[in-house]
Design a protein around this motif. Structure first.
Motif, PDB file in Angstrom:
ATOM      1  N   ILE A 150      61.453  44.510  69.307  1.00  0.00           N
ATOM      2  CA  ILE A 150      62.731  44.706  68.620  1.00  0.00           C
ATOM      3  C   ILE A 150      62.583  45.707  67.481  1.00  0.00           C
ATOM      4  CG2 ILE A 150      62.428  42.713  67.087  1.00  0.00           C
ATOM      5  CD1 ILE A 150      65.418  42.233  67.401  1.00  0.00           C
ATOM      6  N   TYR A 151      61.375  45.747  66.890  1.00  0.00           N
ATOM      7  CA  TYR A 151      61.129  46.629  65.752  1.00  0.00           C
ATOM      8  C   TYR A 151      61.268  48.099  66.135  1.00  0.00           C
ATOM      9  CZ  TYR A 151      58.711  48.563  61.642  1.00  0.00           C
ATOM     10  OH  TYR A 151      58.374  49.262  60.504  1.00  0.00           O
ATOM     11  N   SER A 152      60.814  48.436  67.346  1.00  0.00           N
ATOM     12  CA  SER A 152      60.834  49.857  67.682  1.00  0.00           C
ATOM     13  C   SER A 152      61.880  50.197  68.750  1.00  0.00           C
ATOM     14  CB  SER A 152      59.437  50.306  68.115  1.00  0.00           C
ATOM     15  OG  SER A 152      58.861  49.315  68.918  1.00  0.00           O
ATOM     16  N   ALA A 153      62.751  49.228  69.065  1.00  0.00           N
ATOM     17  CA  ALA A 153      63.763  49.520  70.086  1.00  0.00           C
ATOM     18  C   ALA A 153      64.892  50.368  69.516  1.00  0.00           C
ATOM     19  CB  ALA A 153      64.328  48.198  70.612  1.00  0.00           C
ATOM     20  N   GLU A 154      65.553  51.101  70.387  1.00  0.00           N
ATOM     21  CA  GLU A 154      66.733  51.904  70.020  1.00  0.00           C
ATOM     22  C   GLU A 154      66.477  52.782  68.804  1.00  0.00           C
ATOM     23  OE1 GLU A 154      69.826  52.204  71.503  1.00  0.00           O
ATOM     24  OE2 GLU A 154      68.974  51.056  73.162  1.00  0.00           O
ATOM     25  N   ASN A 155      65.432  53.592  68.908  1.00  0.00           N
ATOM     26  CA  ASN A 155      65.141  54.514  67.817  1.00  0.00           C
ATOM     27  C   ASN A 155      66.066  55.722  67.905  1.00  0.00           C
ATOM     28  OD1 ASN A 155      64.156  56.295  65.987  1.00  0.00           O
ATOM     29  ND2 ASN A 155      62.110  56.423  66.863  1.00  0.00           N
ATOM     30  N   TRP A 156      66.989  55.811  66.976  1.00  0.00           N
ATOM     31  CA  TRP A 156      67.936  56.933  66.999  1.00  0.00           C
ATOM     32  C   TRP A 156      67.545  58.058  66.060  1.00  0.00           C
ATOM     33  CZ3 TRP A 156      73.422  54.240  66.869  1.00  0.00           C
ATOM     34  CH2 TRP A 156      73.535  53.437  68.013  1.00  0.00           C
ATOM     35  N   GLY A 157      66.483  57.836  65.287  1.00  0.00           N
ATOM     36  CA  GLY A 157      66.089  58.867  64.325  1.00  0.00           C
ATOM     37  C   GLY A 157      66.994  58.845  63.102  1.00  0.00           C
ATOM     38  N   ILE A 181      66.120  60.631  54.924  1.00  0.00           N
ATOM     39  CA  ILE A 181      67.227  59.871  55.497  1.00  0.00           C
ATOM     40  C   ILE A 181      66.616  58.684  56.230  1.00  0.00           C
ATOM     41  CG2 ILE A 181      69.211  59.920  57.061  1.00  0.00           C
ATOM     42  CD1 ILE A 181      69.556  61.982  54.937  1.00  0.00           C
ATOM     43  N   ASN A 182      67.031  57.484  55.866  1.00  0.00           N
ATOM     44  CA  ASN A 182      66.484  56.299  56.530  1.00  0.00           C
ATOM     45  C   ASN A 182      66.761  56.395  58.027  1.00  0.00           C
ATOM     46  OD1 ASN A 182      67.748  55.982  53.900  1.00  0.00           O
ATOM     47  ND2 ASN A 182      66.734  54.009  53.883  1.00  0.00           N
ATOM     48  N   PRO A 183      65.729  56.250  58.839  1.00  0.00           N
ATOM     49  CA  PRO A 183      65.941  56.331  60.275  1.00  0.00           C
ATOM     50  C   PRO A 183      66.718  55.122  60.791  1.00  0.00           C
ATOM     51  CG  PRO A 183      63.715  55.620  59.832  1.00  0.00           C
ATOM     52  CD  PRO A 183      64.340  55.927  58.497  1.00  0.00           C
ATOM     53  N   THR A 184      67.395  55.320  61.904  1.00  0.00           N
ATOM     54  CA  THR A 184      68.162  54.217  62.465  1.00  0.00           C
ATOM     55  C   THR A 184      67.427  53.617  63.653  1.00  0.00           C
ATOM     56  OG1 THR A 184      70.203  55.300  61.821  1.00  0.00           O
ATOM     57  CG2 THR A 184      70.372  53.576  63.495  1.00  0.00           C
ATOM     58  N   PHE A 185      67.089  52.349  63.533  1.00  0.00           N
ATOM     59  CA  PHE A 185      66.590  51.568  64.673  1.00  0.00           C
ATOM     60  C   PHE A 185      67.620  50.463  64.824  1.00  0.00           C
ATOM     61  CE2 PHE A 185      62.158  52.972  65.440  1.00  0.00           C
ATOM     62  CZ  PHE A 185      62.020  53.825  64.367  1.00  0.00           C
ATOM     63  N   VAL A 210      72.639  58.649  50.759  1.00  0.00           N
ATOM     64  CA  VAL A 210      72.349  59.802  51.615  1.00  0.00           C
ATOM     65  C   VAL A 210      73.112  59.732  52.935  1.00  0.00           C
ATOM     66  CG1 VAL A 210      70.088  60.175  50.582  1.00  0.00           C
ATOM     67  CG2 VAL A 210      70.267  58.764  52.625  1.00  0.00           C
ATOM     68  N   MET A 211      74.020  58.768  53.057  1.00  0.00           N
ATOM     69  CA  MET A 211      74.886  58.600  54.220  1.00  0.00           C
ATOM     70  C   MET A 211      74.104  58.354  55.506  1.00  0.00           C
ATOM     71  SD  MET A 211      77.843  61.368  53.773  1.00  0.00           S
ATOM     72  CE  MET A 211      78.559  61.821  52.233  1.00  0.00           C
ATOM     73  N   SER A 212      73.006  57.590  55.393  1.00  0.00           N
ATOM     74  CA  SER A 212      72.251  57.260  56.597  1.00  0.00           C
ATOM     75  C   SER A 212      72.978  56.168  57.389  1.00  0.00           C
ATOM     76  CB  SER A 212      70.863  56.768  56.199  1.00  0.00           C
ATOM     77  OG  SER A 212      70.387  55.829  57.121  1.00  0.00           O
ATOM     78  N   PHE A 213      73.090  56.381  58.672  1.00  0.00           N
ATOM     79  CA  PHE A 213      73.754  55.395  59.528  1.00  0.00           C
ATOM     80  C   PHE A 213      72.989  54.081  59.496  1.00  0.00           C
ATOM     81  CE2 PHE A 213      74.503  53.523  63.783  1.00  0.00           C
ATOM     82  CZ  PHE A 213      75.875  53.372  63.690  1.00  0.00           C
ATOM     83  N   GLY A 214      71.658  54.181  59.638  1.00  0.00           N
ATOM     84  CA  GLY A 214      70.827  52.970  59.637  1.00  0.00           C
ATOM     85  C   GLY A 214      70.966  52.185  58.346  1.00  0.00           C
ATOM     86  N   GLY A 215      70.963  52.890  57.213  1.00  0.00           N
ATOM     87  CA  GLY A 215      71.081  52.231  55.922  1.00  0.00           C
ATOM     88  C   GLY A 215      72.397  51.480  55.813  1.00  0.00           C
ATOM     89  N   GLU A 249      54.130  71.758  56.629  1.00  0.00           N
ATOM     90  CA  GLU A 249      55.393  71.030  56.825  1.00  0.00           C
ATOM     91  C   GLU A 249      55.539  69.999  55.714  1.00  0.00           C
ATOM     92  OE1 GLU A 249      57.938  70.418  59.240  1.00  0.00           O
ATOM     93  OE2 GLU A 249      57.603  72.471  59.937  1.00  0.00           O
ATOM     94  N   VAL A 250      56.672  70.027  55.082  1.00  0.00           N
ATOM     95  CA  VAL A 250      56.889  69.054  54.018  1.00  0.00           C
ATOM     96  C   VAL A 250      57.701  67.896  54.559  1.00  0.00           C
ATOM     97  CG1 VAL A 250      57.998  68.634  51.841  1.00  0.00           C
ATOM     98  CG2 VAL A 250      56.769  70.752  52.209  1.00  0.00           C
ATOM     99  N   LYS A 251      57.147  66.725  54.437  1.00  0.00           N
ATOM    100  CA  LYS A 251      57.880  65.568  54.916  1.00  0.00           C
ATOM    101  C   LYS A 251      57.945  64.558  53.789  1.00  0.00           C
ATOM    102  CE  LYS A 251      58.207  63.008  59.087  1.00  0.00           C
ATOM    103  NZ  LYS A 251      57.398  62.203  59.950  1.00  0.00           N
ATOM    104  N   ILE A 252      59.142  64.201  53.429  1.00  0.00           N
ATOM    105  CA  ILE A 252      59.263  63.260  52.327  1.00  0.00           C
ATOM    106  C   ILE A 252      59.342  61.858  52.894  1.00  0.00           C
ATOM    107  CG2 ILE A 252      60.756  62.466  50.495  1.00  0.00           C
ATOM    108  CD1 ILE A 252      61.396  65.554  50.199  1.00  0.00           C
ATOM    109  N   LYS A 253      58.423  61.035  52.424  1.00  0.00           N
ATOM    110  CA  LYS A 253      58.432  59.666  52.928  1.00  0.00           C
ATOM    111  C   LYS A 253      59.283  58.801  52.023  1.00  0.00           C
ATOM    112  CE  LYS A 253      53.799  59.498  54.385  1.00  0.00           C
ATOM    113  NZ  LYS A 253      52.631  58.712  54.124  1.00  0.00           N
ATOM    114  N   GLY A 254      59.979  57.869  52.577  1.00  0.00           N
ATOM    115  CA  GLY A 254      60.786  57.017  51.730  1.00  0.00           C
ATOM    116  C   GLY A 254      60.651  55.598  52.185  1.00  0.00           C
ATOM    117  N   GLY A 255      61.680  54.842  52.000  1.00  0.00           N
ATOM    118  CA  GLY A 255      61.651  53.490  52.506  1.00  0.00           C
ATOM    119  C   GLY A 255      61.523  52.498  51.395  1.00  0.00           C
ATOM    120  N   CYS A 256      61.515  51.280  51.798  1.00  0.00           N
ATOM    121  CA  CYS A 256      61.645  50.219  50.822  1.00  0.00           C
ATOM    122  C   CYS A 256      60.514  49.250  50.992  1.00  0.00           C
ATOM    123  CB  CYS A 256      62.960  49.531  51.038  1.00  0.00           C
ATOM    124  SG  CYS A 256      63.219  48.179  49.948  1.00  0.00           S
TER     125      CYS A 256
END
Lengths: 172, 398
Positions: B146-153, B82-86, A143-148, B391-398
């Motif tokens: 460190i876990y929640s720092a620099e949350n870029w979404g 989309i995996n969020p970027t931290f 999905v072209m995620s930067f974080g991933g 609102e539809v929000k798809i949860k993902g993650g590993c």
């Protein structure tokens, strides 16, 4: 029964890509693995020590945000599927059997200890990095995620960096 | 249009999908040899690059497929997870995982796979990952910063690099093929032998590479479904050729007053204009938002008639054409603009003096309709707005 050869890596990759694509098309999310282990582990803690879960903010948050427990968790079902799929594949190719695989220069005990330590680090890292090689790196790349993608680079970069120091575990 | 969950397939049923996806995933992982640590760590010592080959091929296949699906208009990219970027936690977590990889020889997915076919070391690895997760949960306060720092979404990589989505896809695909070529050379060197490719294999690889770039070229060269519809709508000829069913303001007012339950009055002007004035009982779907899937139901149903209006003829016609292309509903456009309607049915309709009987009839007719419409608006105060879909929000993650 003699075990068959592995599938051509590009063909396997193409098929895996199709599985991932189908999953994203149907559910809007990628594949994963460590999240399932997490779901089972944390709800087991909740069952064994509900008091403790109530007193630990992280566990409490998790239980509250995942009210269904593992039986309502997408990833848990997916990982059950992984076990079934891998077993089918192992049976078809004659690779099923209880055994321990290790480098030529280490004992079984060392291998088990290394596996536990490796698993521990991977488990910890996947929590900190919000996903492992499947959920973050592979699905993130699709999905072209930067974080991933940076997680992927960090995983493989660090493994290459440390590879030299642990070569005795694997090489002759 | 995908994703199918939760619109077409319920969240409960998606668990069955999860099982099926998992079976496919597990099967391919095992077939590729990911149940063996020897094959996995080969990547880091240069004797076996299977992991890179499988991983990169899978990623590129899925990525190109997603772009193609989006191009055909069957997958909504705004909805997928989309995996969020931290930044820091991704780097630190990744580094710890890499260390775990080289010591343990597996990653979580492959360890489960290997445990399934009976490898003791894989079971130990899974056990270890349980411990790791417990440690993280218990020591969370230590990691919290460190876990929640620099949350870029949910940042996308091509946005970050400042290039287009397609250019990035092409670059990554090229990079994958270059990597395949060089890892092949490294493998030969480390293993001290020269792999010979049969003619057939070379042809197959050629077709694979060709296919990847062919699909990318198709996406670049042809207009997407969305663009196609936009072009058609913008085409002036089509706007003139298409016979629009029109309705006059008086008729529309009658329909609203008497058959409000059978019609949708759709205002396609921007929100601000809608808020300053709109026809009684109308709903607002700004032209730019027509494509939003929450309105799909309105255009796909056959029970209610849709009446479009705007302040300009073209906008109303465009919307009507659009509805025609994507849906099955019966569509009309209002002959007059909203301003005309406002004048005709304002609160103070001036009683004509010394008018003919026809004019008086029209006057009474409009006054009556105006009162009825106002009464309806009063009754439906809370209902005249369409129900906001959840609102539809798809949860993902590993």
């Amino acid at each position: 029964m003699k075990s068959k050869l592995y599938m051509n890596p590009y063909l396997a990759g193409f098929l895996m890509g199709l599985v991932l694509l189908g999953t994203i098309y149907v559910t809007g999310r990628g594949l994963g693995a460590s999240g399932a282990v997490k779901s089972v582990t944390l709800s087991a803690i909740e069952k064994i020590a509900p008091e403790h879960t109530n007193n630990t903010p992280y566990l409490k948050d998790y239980t509250e945000s995942h009210p269904g427990g593992p039986l309502k968790d997408w990833l848990v079902f997916e990982v059950i599927g992984v076990i079934i799929g891998a077993f089918i594949s192992g049976v078809l190719s004659g690779r099923v059997g209880l055994k321990l695989e290790r480098g030529p220069n280490i004992t079984n005990f060392t291998r088990i200890v290394a596996a536990i330590i490796g698993g521990l680090l991977f488990g910890l890292g996947s929590q900190l990095g919000r996903g492992c090689t499947s959920g973050s790196a592979l699905s993130g790349m699709a999905v072209m995620s930067f974080g991933g993608i940076i997680t992927m680079l960090a995983i493989f970069g660090s493994a290459y960096l440390f590879a030299y120091f642990f070569r005795k575990l694997w090489l002759k | 249009m995908g994703p199918l969950v939760p619109f077409i397939i319920s969240n409960e049923f998606s668990l069955i999908i999860a099982l099926l996806a998992g079976i496919g995933f597990g099967f391919v992982l095992e077939q590729a040899g990911f149940s063996s640590t020897k094959k996995l760590v080969g990547l880091f010592y240069g004797y076996d690059f299977t992991v890179l080959k499988v991983f990169f091929t899978a990623g590129v296949t899925a990525m190109v497929g997603i772009l193609l699906f989006n191009h055909w208009g069957i997958l909504d990219l705004t909805l997928i997870y989309i995996n969020p970027t931290f930044l820091y936690s991704a780097l630190a977590g990744g580094a710890i995982m890499g260390l775990g990889f080289i010591i343990g020889g597996f990653c979580p997915g492959t360890s489960i796979c290997a445990a399934a076919i009976g490898k003791f070391d894989a079971m130990a690895f899974v056990g270890g990952s349980v411990l790791g997760i417990i440690i993280f949960a218990e020591a969370y306060p230590v990691f919290e910063n460190i876990y929640s720092a620099e949350n870029w979404g949910p940042v996308l990589i091509y946005e970050k690099l400042g290039i287009s989505r397609l250019l990035f896809a092409v670059l990554l695909t090229v990079l994958a093929f270059i990597a395949f070529y060089f890892t092949h050379l490294i493998e030969n060197k480390v293993n001290n032998y020269k792999a010979q490719f049969s003619r057939r294999k070379l042809i197959t690889y050629g077709i694979g590479i060709g296919l990847a770039f062919f699909v990318l070229a198709v996406i670049v060269a042809t207009p997407s479904k969305d663009e196609m519809i936009q072009n058609r709508i913008a085409n002036a000829k089509r706007q003139q050729k298409c016979v629009f069913k029109e309705i006059s303001a008086d008729q529309l007012a009658f329909e609203i007053a008497n058959h409000h339950y059978n019609i949708n009055v759709i205002d396609v002007r921007p929100k601000e204009e809608f808020n300053s004035y709109h026809i009684p009982m109308a709903i607002n779907i700004p032209f730019e938002e027509l494509n939003d899937r929450k309105w799909k139901g309105i255009f796909n149903q056959k029970l209610k008639t849709n009446y479009f209006y705007a302040d300009t003829d073209t906008l109303a016609k465009k919307s009507c054409l659009w509805a025609k292309y994507i849906g099955k509903s019966d569509n009309f456009i209002l002959k007059e603009t909203s301003k005309d309607f406002k004048q005709l049915f304002s609160d103070q309709i001036i009683e004509p003096q010394n008018a003919s009987k026809t004019e008086m009839n029209i006057y009474h007719y409009r006054v009556k309709l105006q009162q009825e419409m106002n009464a309806l608006v009063e009754v439906f105060k809370n209902l005249s707005q369409p129900v906001k879909p959840k609102e539809v929000k798809i949860k993902g993650g590993c």
